[in-house]
Scaffold this motif. Structure first.
Motif, short mmCIF file in Angstrom:
data_model
loop_
_atom_site.label_atom_id
_atom_site.label_comp_id
_atom_site.label_asym_id
_atom_site.label_seq_id
_atom_site.Cartn_x
_atom_site.Cartn_y
_atom_site.Cartn_z
N HIS A 229 1.53 45.09 -22.05
CA HIS A 229 0.35 45.52 -22.81
C HIS A 229 -0.16 44.42 -23.76
CE1 HIS A 229 0.18 49.67 -21.40
NE2 HIS A 229 1.50 49.64 -21.39
N SER A 230 0.74 43.58 -24.25
CA SER A 230 0.31 42.47 -25.10
C SER A 230 -0.54 41.49 -24.29
CB SER A 230 1.52 41.75 -25.69
OG SER A 230 2.24 42.61 -26.55
N ALA B 94 17.24 50.23 -21.84
CA ALA B 94 16.13 50.64 -22.70
C ALA B 94 15.49 49.44 -23.38
CB ALA B 94 16.62 51.65 -23.75
N ILE B 95 16.31 48.48 -23.80
CA ILE B 95 15.80 47.29 -24.45
C ILE B 95 14.93 46.49 -23.48
CG2 ILE B 95 16.44 45.04 -25.41
CD1 ILE B 95 18.90 46.41 -26.63
N ARG B 96 15.43 46.32 -22.25
CA ARG B 96 14.67 45.56 -21.25
C ARG B 96 13.37 46.27 -20.90
NH1 ARG B 96 20.02 44.91 -18.66
NH2 ARG B 96 20.78 42.80 -19.13
N ALA B 97 13.44 47.60 -20.75
CA ALA B 97 12.24 48.37 -20.42
C ALA B 97 11.21 48.29 -21.55
CB ALA B 97 12.61 49.82 -20.14
N ALA B 98 11.68 48.37 -22.81
CA ALA B 98 10.77 48.29 -23.96
C ALA B 98 10.11 46.93 -24.01
CB ALA B 98 11.54 48.56 -25.25
N ARG B 99 10.88 45.89 -23.71
CA ARG B 99 10.31 44.53 -23.73
C ARG B 99 9.23 44.39 -22.65
NH1 ARG B 99 11.21 39.93 -20.92
NH2 ARG B 99 10.43 38.05 -21.94
N GLU B 100 9.49 44.94 -21.46
CA GLU B 100 8.51 44.85 -20.39
C GLU B 100 7.21 45.56 -20.76
OE1 GLU B 100 10.31 46.34 -16.88
OE2 GLU B 100 11.76 44.70 -16.69
N VAL B 101 7.34 46.73 -21.41
CA VAL B 101 6.14 47.45 -21.85
C VAL B 101 5.35 46.62 -22.85
CG1 VAL B 101 5.34 49.45 -23.18
CG2 VAL B 101 7.08 49.75 -21.41
N LEU B 102 6.06 46.04 -23.83
CA LEU B 102 5.38 45.25 -24.86
C LEU B 102 4.71 44.03 -24.26
CD1 LEU B 102 8.03 45.46 -27.73
CD2 LEU B 102 5.76 46.50 -27.71
N VAL B 103 5.41 43.33 -23.38
CA VAL B 103 4.85 42.12 -22.77
C VAL B 103 3.62 42.47 -21.94
CG1 VAL B 103 5.25 40.30 -21.07
CG2 VAL B 103 6.99 40.80 -22.80
#
Length: 235
Positions: free
Chosen positions: A174-175, A163-172
């Motif tokens: 879209h950022s 979940a942490i890795r997936a959340a980071r990928e989403v943030l990166v």
């Protein structure tokens, strides 16, 4: 701003020591209205809580980034008055990211000193999943100083590594998309200016855009969570 339940209140000397500043500095910030007053305990001793610690850390980060006292006052006035300690910590992490190079290479002992506790291998793995640290050579790590405090707060959050890795990928993802669109917009504005004007505009816009993105994201996330909680019947 009150102390949180279960948190041991701090005296002004303990607050100053925790923040790495002098008692005189704490009193100066309080006199300027940058720090809220403490709770008054027995024998009229002032008690400070996590909110004071987080706010003082944010003030010091802003100061280290070269902001004047007046600019720091303006920045703090824009924050919600009830912003909790973790919200202040997020702002501090964003401010730290304004620095041109926020990465350092440190030995494990120094990393643990900054984190404030020994790090098990699973802790290192979680920090790596958030891209806060990258193993460099043996017990040496490349550390993103801007994300370190935020990463430490997430160590004990019950989220899986996936979940942490997936959340980071989403943030990166879209950022980067937002950064690309904003850069394209600004390029149109500065096309006719000379290099010095472009550099000056970039220096001024960087912190403003970061803060605007942070504020917009916080509001959007709050709305999404509110809708989710209401829909699940737990709100």
């Amino acid at each position: 701003m009150t102390t949180d339940a279960g948190e041991t209140p701090l005296t002004i000397d303990e607050l100053a020591a925790r923040a790495g500043v002098t008692v005189r500095t704490v009193r100066f910030y309080a006199a300027k209205g940058l720090l809220p007053p403490p709770e008054i305990g027995p024998r009229r001793v002032g008690h400070y809580g996590p909110g004071h610690v987080a706010r003082l850390a944010l003030i010091e980060e802003l100061r280290q980034q070269g902001m004047t006292l007046a600019a720091i006052e303006r920045y703090l006035r824009q924050l919600p008055p009830d912003l909790p300690p973790h919200g202040l910590a997020i702002h501090r992490a964003v401010v730290a990211s304004w620095a041109p190079d926020a990465e350092e290479t440190v030995p494990r002992r120094e990393l643990e000193r900054r984190v404030g506790r020994p790090l098990a291998e699973q802790d290192i793995e979680r920090l790596a999943a958030m891209n806060v640290v990258v193993a460099h050579d043996g017990d040496t790590f490349r550390v993103d100083a801007g994300l370190l405090r935020l990463g430490v707060r997430l160590l004990d959050v019950p989220l899986s590594l996936e979940a942490i890795r997936a959340a980071r990928e989403v943030l990166v993802e879209h950022s980067r998309a937002a950064a690309h669109e904003l850069a394209r917009l600004f390029r149109g504005e500065v096309a006719e200016r000379d290099a010095q004007d472009v550099k000056s505009l970039s220096a001024h816009m960087h912190p403003l855009v970061v803060q605007a993105l942070l504020t917009t994201f916080q509001r959007s996330l709050r709305e999404e969570l509110s809708e989710w909680l209401t829909g699940s019947g737990t709100g």
